[in-house]
Design an enzyme around this catalytic site. Structure first.
Site: not given
Lengths: 328, 328
Positions: B56, B214
């Protein structure tokens, strides 16, 4: 083609409007003709202006602000801006000390900035950026200007902010350009909205070494390789050009083309750092991120600028733009 | 799968090494157990620690530095960090005023941060971030923490820097989290290196509304639409949650998932701005860019934080991290 747009005709206009709004403390947008300029101009300072086709964001509009550019002229995607944009920008940001055009070496950009330079009324000079070493030095149209451009713009901008005159700014720009070499690798093509399909075809197991920032084919299409092997090849091309000696200091810039995650860019940075470290070359300044992009192309480029005391000072000088900010 | 890596086992380690090297003025890296911490700690300040799966970036390591996080604990890609990382980070950055954990609401993260909180010896508190409104409020595992996390971290970090105690930092964090709502859209899947193929399948003419960071499936898989229609739907979900009234001030954050060009993110920002403008809501602070990414996923999320005078002051406070920097 899946893109977050309304229509191919309105991409640039709507995006620039959002950019200027999100960064209204730093820039203002003029629509007709189109240019982005600094909110706070500094009378008596040489005005630094760049520009080029859009699709490389944050280059150039993201570098408008204190310590870097006074204005940027965005063309349509991968299309040169026009002389009227450059002339209007020059009139708007001229502080009485002349205007310096920073131009990436592409035929359209060069021609249009030349026309603008002939027509403006204030003193004007031009720095041509051609840092891409993937083409030979004697290539018919010359080498392309790529990710090294922001380093040229940053250092000229700092010099101008510190009071350098037009000739000195031009000299700094040419010195930085000569000290800078870049080379890129593409893992995928980019897709220009108006075209609607990838610019070039590349197989699932191939990469393009020496790719240009518009998806121009490079030196060689080769099989996919481990990152360390790719980094070694790119770095060797840079070293052939710069011939760095042990003990010399460099700025190492890893630039993402738009679709490559930051986790990979930092990994590439580490491998590139190891390459130079092994030669005894000191990486004393770094920049990692997506700065000179090619829309949604996956891949990255490596840029090295050979540093001396003056260039370190110009790089470290305060800058306050949408995309580069420190010391302010 | 084409990625700039050497092997799936070494991605995180090599990347973190490069990250820490490129930002050695701001952070230091501890390898075993793995955490990134601030170079300059401030005795007597509440220490702010976050962490979560990697992939991320720049979240969370890119937010370590003055005015934000004291440490970040990176797990493997899309995998929670372990309690020993959190405990070691807490020991390293504790300044004598206690430690605040900022935790995104995922089962593994919550469990491991809870274990660490039980085992550390200094006073500790936790703020749970669950800003993703794509799941209903009464969802069995609760709502996910997504791009609003950085806003929580920025504002808590500013409060801690200004001397707020542990209870006050926790209260600020919970207040910001309650004032924040996010929702995303994916145009493509991401590819986790260890998996080697896209996490989910999506057709060439489809998008995923309400996607998680995700690649979790969201509210609906729908046909591709113009950006203004996508932005309207995302914004309406945020408005259902926040029920903003004319005259209220917001921070509007457009977050890219990694593979969407900045030119599109600014376009989305403009359209989102127009949505709130039409309701009389004042966008007084903005953030546009790739901050909470999902590897190479294309798409973006919209985050809105309802502002008051205190939150504006905390947002504007100086920050000096790899990914957010102003006022320093």
């Amino acid at each position: 083609m899946k893109k977050l747009i309304n229509s191919v005709d309105t991409v640039l206009e709507t995006s620039l409007s959002g950019f200027a709004r999100a960064h209204a403390d730093i820039v203002r947008l003029n629509n007709t003709p189109c240019y982005v300029s600094r909110q706070q101009l500094k009378p008596g300072k040489v005005a630094i202006i760049s520009g080029g086709g859009s699709g490389h964001e944050p280059l150039h509009s993201g570098f408008v602000g204190y310590g870097m550019l006074d204005a940027a002229c965005p063309g349509q995607i991968f299309t040169s801006p026009t002389p009227d944009q450059m002339m209007a920008a020059a009139e708007a940001v001229d502080g009485g000390a002349g205007v310096l055009f920073v131009v990436k070496n592409y035929a359209g950009d060069v021609m249009n900035f030349e026309m603008a330079a002939e027509m403006v009324t204030m003193p004007v000079a031009t720095v041509l950026v051609n840092d891409d070493v993937s083409l030979p030095k004697d290539h018919s149209i010359g080498r392309r200007g790529v990710a090294g451009t922001l380093i040229v713009e940053k250092m000229i901008g700092a010099a101008a902010e510190q009071g350098a005159d037009l000739a000195a700014c031009k000299a700094i720009g040419e010195r930085v350009n000569a000290a800078t070499a870049s080379m890129g690798v593409a893992l995928s093509s980019c897709t220009v909205p108006a075209l609607g399909h990838p610019t070039f075809a590349i197989a699932d197991d191939e990469i393009e070494l020496g790719v240009g920032i518009h998806g121009e084919r490079g030196r060689a299409t080769v099989k996919m390789q481990p990152a360390s092997e790719i980094v070694r090849q790119l770095s060797e091309h840079l070293q052939q050009e710069l011939n760095l000696q042990s003990g010399q200091q460099i700025l190492l810039h890893v630039n993402g083309f738009g679709a490559t995650p930051l986790i990979e860019l930092h990994l590439v940075y580490e491998l590139a750092w190891q390459y130079w470290q092994a030669l005894g070359v000191v990486v004393s300044r770094s920049l990692v991120g997506n700065f000179t992009t090619s829309l949604d192309m996956a891949g990255c480029s490596l840029t090295v600028t050979v540093l001396d005391e003056e260039l370190v000072r110009l790089w470290d000088a305060p800058v306050n733009t949408a995309a580069l900010r420190w010391g302010c």
